[in-house]
Design an enzyme around this catalytic site. Structure first.
Site, PDB file in Angstrom:
ATOM      1  N   GLN A  49       0.824  -1.206   0.000  1.00 44.52           N
ATOM      2  CA  GLN A  49       0.000   0.000   0.000  1.00 44.52           C
ATOM      3  C   GLN A  49       0.855   1.251   0.000  1.00 44.52           C
ATOM      4  OE1 GLN A  49      -0.322   1.184   4.547  1.00 44.52           O
ATOM      5  NE2 GLN A  49      -0.845   2.383   2.795  1.00 44.52           N
ATOM      6  N   CYS A  50       0.233   2.337  -0.449  1.00 42.60           N
ATOM      7  CA  CYS A  50       0.855   3.654  -0.422  1.00 42.60           C
ATOM      8  C   CYS A  50      -0.253   4.675  -0.145  1.00 42.60           C
ATOM      9  CB  CYS A  50       1.596   3.945  -1.736  1.00 42.60           C
ATOM     10  SG  CYS A  50       0.515   4.045  -3.164  1.00 42.60           S
ATOM     11  N   ARG A  51      -0.103   5.871  -0.661  1.00 49.90           N
ATOM     12  CA  ARG A  51      -1.110   6.909  -0.418  1.00 49.90           C
ATOM     13  C   ARG A  51      -2.359   6.687  -1.266  1.00 49.90           C
ATOM     14  NH1 ARG A  51      -2.137  12.084  -2.780  1.00 49.90           N
ATOM     15  NH2 ARG A  51      -3.159  13.462  -1.296  1.00 49.90           N
TER      16      ARG A  51
END
Length: 105
Positions: free
Chosen positions: A61-63
């Site tokens: 995951q990231c932003r």
């Protein structure tokens, strides 16, 4: 590329399923808000690939889902991972669905 929604991730957390969560944002972003995943910034993901499990699902995951998608592609191509999932919409989708008070930028 396989993807998972924030609703599916929350179900995995609630059911205590065995998986690894990797957050590929920069440390300052991770410190602002995170989902208790392991922080391995995208720039170092190939160097630190040995920290990523091959024997259980790994959610990256990231932003917003763009950097995590890049991480999934890099790891699949360079190291042959077949157990990776991109978190669709990233932490922004998590905030919208479950935690409107979570600080994001």
């Amino acid at each position: 590329m396989k993807e998972i929604t924030v609703e599916e991730l929350k179900a995995k957390i609630d059911n205590n399923e065995d998986f690894q969560l990797i957050d590929v944002r920069e440390p300052f972003e991770y410190e602002t808000s995170n989902l208790d995943g392991e922080n391995i910034p995208l720039g170092g993901i190939l160097i630190e690939a040995d920290k990523i499990a091959k024997d259980k699902p790994v959610i990256i995951q990231c932003r917003s889902g763009k950097r995590s998608a890049a991480a999934v592609m890099q790891l699949e191509q360079a190291h042959g991972f077949t157990n990776l999932y991109n978190l669709k919409g990233g932490i922004l989708a998590w905030q919208e669905a479950f935690d409107p008070n979570m600080p994001v930028y």
